[in-house]
Each structure stands twice: as structure tokens, then as C-alpha cells.
Enzyme design. Sequence first.
Site, mmCIF file in Angstrom:
data_model
loop_
_atom_site.group_PDB
_atom_site.id
_atom_site.type_symbol
_atom_site.label_atom_id
_atom_site.label_comp_id
_atom_site.label_asym_id
_atom_site.label_seq_id
_atom_site.Cartn_x
_atom_site.Cartn_y
_atom_site.Cartn_z
ATOM 1 N N ASP A 11 53.680 2.843 62.020
ATOM 2 C CA ASP A 11 52.629 2.775 63.067
ATOM 3 C C ASP A 11 53.280 2.139 64.415
ATOM 4 O O ASP A 11 53.449 1.055 64.418
ATOM 5 C CB ASP A 11 51.537 1.887 62.944
ATOM 6 N N GLU A 71 52.709 7.798 63.054
ATOM 7 C CA GLU A 71 51.461 8.033 64.025
ATOM 8 C C GLU A 71 51.962 8.379 65.317
ATOM 9 O O GLU A 71 52.627 7.830 65.855
ATOM 10 C CB GLU A 71 50.563 6.553 64.003
ATOM 11 N N ASP A 144 48.154 -3.621 61.610
ATOM 12 C CA ASP A 144 49.201 -2.496 61.930
ATOM 13 C C ASP A 144 49.963 -2.119 60.833
ATOM 14 O O ASP A 144 50.522 -0.969 60.640
ATOM 15 C CB ASP A 144 50.080 -2.996 63.117
#
Length: 183
Positions: A11, A71, A144
Site C-alpha cells: 500500500d 494498490e 496501512d
Amino acid sequence: MANEKIILGIDPGTTIMGFGIIKVVNKKMEFIQMNELLLKKYDDPYTKLKLIFERTIELIDTYHPDEIAIEAPFFGKNVQSMLKLGRAQGVAMAAGLSRQIPITEYLPKKIKMAITGNGNASKEQVAKMLQGMLGLKTLPKNLDSTDGLAAAVCHFYNEGRIKVGKSYTGWSAYIKDNPKKLG
């Protein structure tokens, strides 16, 4: 011999980069690690990008992932935020590409849908689902790292399906697919 694969999920972010790693053995997931790279204390944006690249290389050299799931930045109203996220993602992708690791991008909604069945799920809902799926004892304060882990799990669930996101196996594949972006 067991069919094994390691998937690194990322991420990307310029404040916090989350990551998670799973091992797949005979189509069954095993949790390996999740953590985050904290970048808040660095003011220089180029230092942050350097640290993202170095940490991604370190993860690759330590865990030897077979594939990377990342992502994709989502379109927001703040163009500067989008640009920063895109740079963070690009640097993480460059680290993987430099080691010839296939990379697949997933939109945030696709990741949430794969984990919870709801493309509009909250970070907390995604984290709780991962906790149950992978038997995680505790969840981190910042989510996260669970977002990075979710990217890896999403990739596992989408294996063998037609990919909607972009996949690259190396620099030559990326350049061939993006000639206008490079000059």
C-alpha cells in the site's frame, strides 16, 4: 513437492507505506509478515522516495517474493496528493521491476471487494476480515500494513482470473505498454 509462492502486497504512501507478505502453499494462504515504513519525519520528498525504494528492495531480498500486488492510486480531488501517491507507487514498482518480479495493480475497491465482499468497506472492516482469515492475534494501530496485506490476499484470490489491473514482468514489458509515459 508442494506448490509454493510468496506474494508481497504494498500500500504505497508518502507518509506511511504499508506492506504485507503471505506464502501460498498448495492454494492455502499463510501469514508471514506485515509492517509499515513510517515516513512522516522526513520533509524532503526525494528522501521519502529513496526510502520507499530501499525498503522495497530490502523486502524483496529478504522474503524473495514471486509476485508483487500493489494498490493503485485512486483518483481524488487533490492533484498534488495523487501525484505524490503515484510517485510512491512508481518507486515501489521500480524496485520490483529491477528484480524482475511480476507486478499487478489493484484498485482499492477491488481489494476491498476481494476481502470483504464490499467495495466500499472501511479500513477497519478489511483489517478485521484479514484477522479472521489469517488468524492474526492483534491488529496494528495504523491500518496501512493491513492494506498492504489485503493487496497480497486480493492477488491470491484473483490468481488465474483475467486481470483487470495492469501487470508487468519487467522494464521491457512496462516500456512496451507505456511508450507515451516515457517520452
